[in-house]
Design a protein around this motif. Structure first.
Motif, mmCIF file in Angstrom:
data_model
loop_
_atom_site.group_PDB
_atom_site.id
_atom_site.type_symbol
_atom_site.label_atom_id
_atom_site.label_comp_id
_atom_site.label_asym_id
_atom_site.label_seq_id
_atom_site.Cartn_x
_atom_site.Cartn_y
_atom_site.Cartn_z
ATOM 1 N N PHE A 117 36.415 43.021 40.879
ATOM 2 C CA PHE A 117 37.806 42.584 40.723
ATOM 3 C C PHE A 117 37.928 41.137 40.246
ATOM 4 C CE2 PHE A 117 37.621 45.976 43.846
ATOM 5 C CZ PHE A 117 38.532 46.874 43.323
ATOM 6 N N LEU A 118 36.854 40.584 39.712
ATOM 7 C CA LEU A 118 36.862 39.179 39.291
ATOM 8 C C LEU A 118 37.365 39.049 37.857
ATOM 9 C CD1 LEU A 118 33.510 38.065 40.962
ATOM 10 C CD2 LEU A 118 35.842 37.600 41.750
ATOM 11 N N THR A 119 38.618 39.414 37.672
ATOM 12 C CA THR A 119 39.285 39.236 36.388
ATOM 13 C C THR A 119 39.512 37.738 36.163
ATOM 14 O OG1 THR A 119 41.464 39.357 37.397
ATOM 15 C CG2 THR A 119 40.475 41.433 36.670
ATOM 16 N N PRO A 120 39.855 37.312 34.940
ATOM 17 C CA PRO A 120 40.113 35.881 34.719
ATOM 18 C C PRO A 120 41.141 35.300 35.682
ATOM 19 C CG PRO A 120 39.897 37.000 32.621
ATOM 20 C CD PRO A 120 39.847 38.071 33.676
ATOM 21 N N ASP A 121 42.233 36.039 35.950
ATOM 22 C CA ASP A 121 43.275 35.523 36.842
ATOM 23 C C ASP A 121 42.773 35.431 38.278
ATOM 24 O OD1 ASP A 121 46.055 34.739 37.439
ATOM 25 O OD2 ASP A 121 46.121 36.646 38.522
ATOM 26 N N VAL A 122 42.079 36.466 38.752
ATOM 27 C CA VAL A 122 41.574 36.469 40.134
ATOM 28 C C VAL A 122 40.483 35.423 40.304
ATOM 29 C CG1 VAL A 122 40.339 37.835 41.865
ATOM 30 C CG2 VAL A 122 42.202 38.864 40.565
ATOM 31 N N VAL A 127 38.745 30.227 42.648
ATOM 32 C CA VAL A 127 38.280 28.836 42.560
ATOM 33 C C VAL A 127 39.337 27.904 43.115
ATOM 34 C CG1 VAL A 127 37.604 26.990 40.980
ATOM 35 C CG2 VAL A 127 36.762 29.323 40.600
ATOM 36 N N GLY A 128 40.600 28.151 42.782
ATOM 37 C CA GLY A 128 41.684 27.293 43.248
ATOM 38 C C GLY A 128 41.950 27.397 44.731
ATOM 39 N N SER A 129 41.544 28.491 45.350
ATOM 40 C CA SER A 129 41.794 28.688 46.785
ATOM 41 C C SER A 129 40.963 27.764 47.658
ATOM 42 C CB SER A 129 41.502 30.138 47.177
ATOM 43 O OG SER A 129 40.103 30.402 47.152
ATOM 44 N N GLY A 130 39.850 27.251 47.108
ATOM 45 C CA GLY A 130 38.961 26.404 47.894
ATOM 46 C C GLY A 130 37.851 27.156 48.594
ATOM 47 N N LYS A 163 30.081 36.289 35.429
ATOM 48 C CA LYS A 163 30.162 35.295 34.346
ATOM 49 C C LYS A 163 31.540 34.645 34.307
ATOM 50 C CE LYS A 163 26.623 37.309 31.314
ATOM 51 N NZ LYS A 163 26.354 37.955 30.001
ATOM 52 N N GLU A 164 32.565 35.413 34.641
ATOM 53 C CA GLU A 164 33.923 34.873 34.608
ATOM 54 C C GLU A 164 34.142 33.824 35.692
ATOM 55 O OE1 GLU A 164 37.536 33.862 33.478
ATOM 56 O OE2 GLU A 164 36.281 35.285 32.347
ATOM 57 N N ILE A 165 33.680 34.087 36.911
ATOM 58 C CA ILE A 165 33.914 33.093 37.963
ATOM 59 C C ILE A 165 33.028 31.865 37.763
ATOM 60 C CG2 ILE A 165 32.296 33.996 39.711
ATOM 61 C CD1 ILE A 165 34.663 33.399 41.731
ATOM 62 N N GLN A 168 35.005 29.903 35.256
ATOM 63 C CA GLN A 168 36.175 29.274 35.862
ATOM 64 C C GLN A 168 35.785 28.052 36.697
ATOM 65 O OE1 GLN A 168 39.339 29.886 35.411
ATOM 66 N NE2 GLN A 168 39.457 31.940 34.532
ATOM 67 N N LYS A 169 34.656 28.141 37.381
ATOM 68 C CA LYS A 169 34.153 26.982 38.137
ATOM 69 C C LYS A 169 33.891 25.801 37.213
ATOM 70 C CE LYS A 169 30.920 26.914 41.120
ATOM 71 N NZ LYS A 169 29.637 27.109 41.819
ATOM 72 N N LYS A 170 33.223 26.083 36.111
ATOM 73 C CA LYS A 170 32.892 25.018 35.165
ATOM 74 C C LYS A 170 34.159 24.419 34.567
ATOM 75 C CE LYS A 170 28.305 26.718 33.829
ATOM 76 N NZ LYS A 170 27.489 27.300 32.737
#
Length: 332
Positions: A117-122, A127-130, A163-165, A168-170
Motif C-alpha cells: 500500500f506504499l503508493t506515492p501519497d501514502v 514520512v510526514g507522520s514521523g 522504492k517509493e518510500i 520520499q525520504k530522500k
C-alpha cells in the motif's frame, strides 16, 4: 523523560524482586506497547492465522478515539509503541494519523507492513507522520520465491512501494522512517540469504533483517522449516514412526518473562492481552471499553497470569511457541 526512566526502574525492580520471591510484584506502567490498528489483511500467508481466517475473534479496525485515549493515558510511561499485531496496519484508513498522534506525545513509533500500500501519497504521508521505523516483509529476492509463501502478494508491487518510500525520504531529507527489509527464513528461500545484503543495498533500505518463521504446528515438522538449523527456531529431537522428524522449540522456557512486566498488546477492539504470541486474544485481561488500561494492568487476572509465568510457564499455551530471549533475529 525523567518520569519514563523512573517508571522503567520500577518495572525492572518489580520484575527482579518477583523472580527472587517467586510471586508477582509489579510496579509502574508499560514502557512498551503493541497496538493493533486492524486484524484484516490482504494476503493469505499459510502460517498466519489472520490471513488464513483462523482467528475466532471478529475482524475490524480500531476506533481512533479509543486509540487516542489509550495513548493519552500511557504517554507518560511509554518509550516505544509498535503499531502492528495481526493484520496489515495500512488497511486502517487513519494509520498515519495514529502514528502522528503518538509522535506528538514524544513516543518512538514502529510498524510492520507487507508493502502493498506504499503508493506515492501514502509513502509521503508516512514520512510526514514521523514514523521512526518501518519493517517491510519481503521473503524472496524474486517473484517466484516471494509469492510461494506470500499468497495473494505481488512481488513487483512491493518492490515499487519500497522504492517509493525511499524516494520520499530522500525528497523530504528525512532520516525517518528507518526502513528495515525483513526476510522470513523458510526452506524454499534460505538459499537467497547470501545475496540479501546487496539486494537491500540496491533498494536503498537502511537495514536487512532475517527473522525465523513461527510454525503453528511445529512438532510434527513442516515443509517450510529450513534445513539450516541456524535459520530455524526449532530443532530436530527424534523421528515419527512414519519417518518424519520430531521437532521441539529451541527455547527452554524458563519461569520468567520480562514482557509480562514491561509490555502488553491491545487488539483493535480494545482487548488487552499479555503478549504478541496470543494472536487470538485467548488470554484477555480486560477491555478498554469498560476499564482504563491502568485498571486492567493491575487487576487480579493479570496478577495471576504473571504468577503462573513464574511457577509454570510451560503450562501456558501461548508460551509453548515463544522465542523470547533466545535471539533468533539476525541483521545483515
Amino acid at each position: 523523560m525523567f518520569p519514563k526512566f523512573l517508571n522503567l526502574i520500577q518495572l525492572i525492580s518489580g520484575y527482579l524482586l518477583s523472580r527472587v520471591v517467586r510471586s508477582a510484584i509489579h510496579w509502574g506502567k508499560p514502557a512498551s506497547l503493541s497496538v493493533e490498528p486492524t486484524n484484516c489483511c490482504n494476503l493469505r500467508c499459510p502460517e498466519c492465522p489472520s490471513g488464513m481466517n483462523q482467528l475466532t475473534r471478529a475482524k475490524g479496525v480500531m476506533d481512533i478515539d479509543l486509540y487516542k485515549n489509550l495513548v493519552d493515558e500511557l504517554a507518560p510511561s511509554l518509550f516505544y509503541l509498535n503499531l502492528s499485531f495481526q493484520g496489515e496496519p495500512y488497511l486502517h484508513p487513519q494509520f498515519t494519523e495514529m502514528v502522528g498522534y503518538a509522535k506528538s506525545k514524544k513516543i518512538f513509533v514502529s510498524s510492520s507492513t507487507n508493502g502493498h500500500f506504499l503508493t506515492p501519497d501514502v509513502a509521503r504521508k508516512t514520512v510526514g507522520s514521523g514514523l521512526n521505523r518501518l519493517i517491510i516483509s519481503l521473503d524472496g529476492t524474486d517473484a517466484g520465491t516471494y509469492e510461494k509463501y506470500r499468497t495473494g502478494g505481488n512481488f513487483d508491487e512491493v518492490i515499487k512501494g519500497i522504492k517509493e518510500i525511499v524516494r520520499q525520504k530522500k525528497e523530504a531529507r528525512s532520516e525517518n522512517p528507518r526502513i528495515i527489509l525483513q526476510f522470513l527464513l523458510l526452506k524454499h528461500n534460505q538459499h537467497q540469504v547470501k545475496n540479501l545484503r546487496e539486494f537491500g543495498k540496491h533498494l536503498g533500505v537502511d537495514k536487512v533483517q532475517l527473522k525465523t518463521a513461527q510454525i503453528c504446528d511445529f512438532r510434527k515438522g513442516n515443509p517450510l522449516i529450513p534445513d539450516n538449523p541456524q535459520f530455524s527456531r526449532y530443532k530436530k529431537t527424534g523421528q515419527n514412526p512414519d519417518g518424519r522428524p520430531v521437532y521441539e522449540i529451541r527455547n527452554r522456557l524458563p519461569n520468567h518473562c520480562f514482557r509480562m512486566w514491561n509490555s502488553g498488546v491491545v487488539t483493535w477492539d480494545g482487548s488487552v492481552v499479555p503478549c504478541c504470541f496470543d494472536k487470538d486474544a485467548a488470554n484477555s485481561m480486560g477491555s478498554l471499553n469498560r476499564q482504563s488500561f491502568s485498571e486492567i494492568w493491575k487487576n487480579d487476572a493479570y496478577r495471576e497470569f504473571r504468577s503462573k509465568i513464574l511457577s509454570s510457564r510451560k503450562s501456558i499455551d501461548i508460551c509453548t511457541n515463544c522465542t523470547e530471549g533466545i535471539g533468533l533475529t539476525f541483521f545483515l
